[in-house]
Design a protein around this motif. Structure first.
Motif, PDB file in Angstrom:
ATOM      1  N   ILE A   1      -5.787   0.987  -1.660  1.00  0.00           N
ATOM      2  CA  ILE A   1      -5.448  -0.303  -1.050  1.00  0.00           C
ATOM      3  C   ILE A   1      -3.993  -0.314  -0.583  1.00  0.00           C
ATOM      4  CG2 ILE A   1      -5.134  -2.757  -1.524  1.00  0.00           C
ATOM      5  CD1 ILE A   1      -7.561  -2.502  -3.438  1.00  0.00           C
ATOM      6  N   ALA A   2      -3.095   0.189  -1.437  1.00  0.00           N
ATOM      7  CA  ALA A   2      -1.676   0.215  -1.071  1.00  0.00           C
ATOM      8  C   ALA A   2      -1.451   1.096   0.156  1.00  0.00           C
ATOM      9  CB  ALA A   2      -0.841   0.713  -2.241  1.00  0.00           C
ATOM     10  N   ASN A   3      -2.136   2.234   0.220  1.00  0.00           N
ATOM     11  CA  ASN A   3      -2.001   3.113   1.388  1.00  0.00           C
ATOM     12  C   ASN A   3      -2.547   2.456   2.644  1.00  0.00           C
ATOM     13  OD1 ASN A   3      -0.645   5.485   0.597  1.00  0.00           O
ATOM     14  ND2 ASN A   3      -2.458   6.251  -0.443  1.00  0.00           N
ATOM     15  N   VAL A   4      -3.687   1.773   2.524  1.00  0.00           N
ATOM     16  CA  VAL A   4      -4.283   1.106   3.676  1.00  0.00           C
ATOM     17  C   VAL A   4      -3.330   0.045   4.235  1.00  0.00           C
ATOM     18  CG1 VAL A   4      -6.108  -0.500   4.365  1.00  0.00           C
ATOM     19  CG2 VAL A   4      -6.689   1.541   3.072  1.00  0.00           C
ATOM     20  N   LEU A   5      -2.616  -0.633   3.348  1.00  0.00           N
ATOM     21  CA  LEU A   5      -1.667  -1.657   3.774  1.00  0.00           C
ATOM     22  C   LEU A   5      -0.313  -1.076   4.174  1.00  0.00           C
ATOM     23  CD1 LEU A   5      -2.417  -4.417   1.105  1.00  0.00           C
ATOM     24  CD2 LEU A   5      -3.237  -4.289   3.469  1.00  0.00           C
ATOM     25  N   GLY A   6      -0.195   0.258   4.141  1.00  0.00           N
ATOM     26  CA  GLY A   6       1.042   0.904   4.551  1.00  0.00           C
ATOM     27  C   GLY A   6       2.125   0.918   3.503  1.00  0.00           C
ATOM     28  N   LEU A   7       1.770   0.633   2.250  1.00  0.00           N
ATOM     29  CA  LEU A   7       2.763   0.588   1.170  1.00  0.00           C
ATOM     30  C   LEU A   7       2.736   1.898   0.389  1.00  0.00           C
ATOM     31  CD1 LEU A   7       1.973  -3.043  -0.045  1.00  0.00           C
ATOM     32  CD2 LEU A   7       3.776  -2.314   1.527  1.00  0.00           C
ATOM     33  N   GLY A   8       3.167   2.973   1.045  1.00  0.00           N
ATOM     34  CA  GLY A   8       3.124   4.288   0.428  1.00  0.00           C
ATOM     35  C   GLY A   8       3.932   4.371  -0.852  1.00  0.00           C
ATOM     36  N   TRP A   9       5.098   3.699  -0.899  1.00  0.00           N
ATOM     37  CA  TRP A   9       5.935   3.719  -2.104  1.00  0.00           C
ATOM     38  C   TRP A   9       5.264   3.002  -3.268  1.00  0.00           C
ATOM     39  CZ3 TRP A   9       7.030   1.335   2.503  1.00  0.00           C
ATOM     40  CH2 TRP A   9       6.904  -0.052   2.528  1.00  0.00           C
ATOM     41  N   ALA A  10       4.427   2.014  -2.958  1.00  0.00           N
ATOM     42  CA  ALA A  10       3.688   1.324  -4.022  1.00  0.00           C
ATOM     43  C   ALA A  10       2.462   2.121  -4.441  1.00  0.00           C
ATOM     44  CB  ALA A  10       3.269  -0.066  -3.546  1.00  0.00           C
ATOM     45  N   ALA A  11       1.940   2.949  -3.533  1.00  0.00           N
ATOM     46  CA  ALA A  11       0.746   3.742  -3.835  1.00  0.00           C
ATOM     47  C   ALA A  11       1.060   4.899  -4.764  1.00  0.00           C
ATOM     48  CB  ALA A  11       0.133   4.273  -2.538  1.00  0.00           C
ATOM     49  N   THR A  12       2.274   5.423  -4.690  1.00  0.00           N
ATOM     50  CA  THR A  12       2.625   6.618  -5.476  1.00  0.00           C
ATOM     51  C   THR A  12       2.463   6.433  -6.985  1.00  0.00           C
ATOM     52  OG1 THR A  12       4.133   7.370  -3.742  1.00  0.00           O
ATOM     53  CG2 THR A  12       4.442   8.300  -5.937  1.00  0.00           C
ATOM     54  N   PRO A  13       3.003   5.354  -7.593  1.00  0.00           N
ATOM     55  CA  PRO A  13       2.814   5.191  -9.046  1.00  0.00           C
ATOM     56  C   PRO A  13       1.352   5.107  -9.450  1.00  0.00           C
ATOM     57  CG  PRO A  13       4.515   3.698  -8.240  1.00  0.00           C
ATOM     58  CD  PRO A  13       3.842   4.277  -7.042  1.00  0.00           C
ATOM     59  N   TYR A  14       0.536   4.393  -8.657  1.00  0.00           N
ATOM     60  CA  TYR A  14      -0.896   4.310  -8.952  1.00  0.00           C
ATOM     61  C   TYR A  14      -1.556   5.683  -8.841  1.00  0.00           C
ATOM     62  CZ  TYR A  14      -0.458  -0.778  -8.507  1.00  0.00           C
ATOM     63  OH  TYR A  14      -0.105  -2.091  -8.665  1.00  0.00           O
ATOM     64  N   GLY A  15      -1.118   6.466  -7.850  1.00  0.00           N
ATOM     65  CA  GLY A  15      -1.674   7.804  -7.687  1.00  0.00           C
ATOM     66  C   GLY A  15      -1.366   8.705  -8.862  1.00  0.00           C
ATOM     67  N   LEU A  16      -0.128   8.613  -9.368  1.00  0.00           N
ATOM     68  CA  LEU A  16       0.253   9.422 -10.525  1.00  0.00           C
ATOM     69  C   LEU A  16      -0.541   9.026 -11.769  1.00  0.00           C
ATOM     70  CD1 LEU A  16       4.134   9.517 -10.024  1.00  0.00           C
ATOM     71  CD2 LEU A  16       2.499  11.353  -9.589  1.00  0.00           C
ATOM     72  N   LYS A  17      -0.726   7.719 -11.955  1.00  0.00           N
ATOM     73  CA  LYS A  17      -1.522   7.233 -13.085  1.00  0.00           C
ATOM     74  C   LYS A  17      -2.974   7.696 -12.972  1.00  0.00           C
ATOM     75  CE  LYS A  17       1.371   4.735 -15.558  1.00  0.00           C
ATOM     76  NZ  LYS A  17       1.613   5.018 -17.010  1.00  0.00           N
ATOM     77  N   ALA A  18      -3.513   7.655 -11.759  1.00  0.00           N
ATOM     78  CA  ALA A  18      -4.892   8.097 -11.548  1.00  0.00           C
ATOM     79  C   ALA A  18      -5.037   9.574 -11.886  1.00  0.00           C
ATOM     80  CB  ALA A  18      -5.307   7.843 -10.097  1.00  0.00           C
ATOM     81  N   MET A  19      -4.075  10.376 -11.478  1.00  0.00           N
ATOM     82  CA  MET A  19      -4.121  11.805 -11.773  1.00  0.00           C
ATOM     83  C   MET A  19      -4.027  12.068 -13.274  1.00  0.00           C
ATOM     84  SD  MET A  19      -4.634  14.014  -9.436  1.00  0.00           S
ATOM     85  CE  MET A  19      -4.562  14.356  -7.682  1.00  0.00           C
ATOM     86  N   GLU A  20      -3.197  11.293 -13.959  1.00  0.00           N
ATOM     87  CA  GLU A  20      -3.077  11.444 -15.413  1.00  0.00           C
ATOM     88  C   GLU A  20      -4.412  11.161 -16.101  1.00  0.00           C
ATOM     89  OE1 GLU A  20       0.009   8.892 -16.728  1.00  0.00           O
ATOM     90  OE2 GLU A  20       1.643  10.079 -15.850  1.00  0.00           O
TER      91      GLU A  20
END
Length: 214
Positions: free
Chosen positions: A97-116
């Motif tokens: 969702i953050a990436n779709v809205l263009g909020l790449g900096w907000a998407a990064t923490p969620y991505g790291l948590k998802a990978m963990e």
């Protein structure tokens, strides 16, 4: 790794400048770029603050939760090995969702948590699972409806129409995401076929050896 690459590029630039007699030009460019970087950071800070605030309003209004629920069928298709109620699904949805809205900096923490979380499901293995690879591909392809960063950059550097990139950006990221999803799905199916083939071959081989020993 990135620090080493940047260090090598800076050192190479300095060496080339020294040999070509352009050391002064390099120094001037470094100072000008530093000033420009500060100005760009200030501009980006305003844009990021605005869109982060919009994101928080959307979350409190329930829009983010609604979008997360809408993504569940797609998540089950793309990540079949993740249990339905697992927290990894929420992090993946928030990242998308953050990436779709263009909020790449907000998407990064969620991505790291998802990978963990996916690494825990992978039993902490050093080899990435199919779900982890799929998520990485989707995250890199990054479907965007509003490319906030590019719009901010274009505005900063004097574009007459900074938002004119939206249409082409949507088309480009839609194609890249579709290609990434197709590749991830095909790679998963091919990998499972190989695993099944290998398992069947092992069973045949083992049964043959057992018969010989008998």
């Amino acid at each position: 790794m990135l620090n080493k690459l940047w260090g090598i590029m800076l050192l190479a630039g300095i060496i080339v400048a020294a040999f070509t007699g352009r050391t002064g030009e390099v120094g001037t460019a470094a100072i000008d770029s530093s000033k420009e970087a500060v100005t760009l950071c200030i501009a980006m800070l305003g844009v990021m603050s605005m869109w982060t605030g919009i994101m928080n309003i959307a979350k409190k209004a329930g829009l983010i939760d609604a979008m997360t629920r809408a993504l569940r069928p797609a998540l089950r298709f793309l990540f079949p090995d993740i249990p339905a109620g697992h927290i990894a699904n929420e992090y993946i949805a928030a990242n998308i969702i953050a990436n779709v809205l263009g909020l790449g900096w907000a998407a990064t923490p969620y991505g790291l948590k998802a990978m963990e979380q996916m690494k825990e499901l992978n039993r902490g293995g050093n080899v990435a699972s199919a779900d982890m690879c799929t998520f990485l591909i989707i995250n890199i392809s990054s479907l965007q409806l509003i490319p906030v960063n590019i719009i901010a950059y274009r505005s900063q550097y004097g574009s007459v129409s900074p938002t004119s990139i939206i249409g082409m950006g949507m088309v480009a990221t839609l194609i890249s995401t579709a290609a990434g999803v197709l590749f991830a799905v095909a790679a998963r199916k091919l990998s499972r076929r190989k695993e099944k083939g290998g398992t069947g071959l092992d069973k045949t081989h083992n049964s043959g050896m057992g018969g010989g020993e008998a």
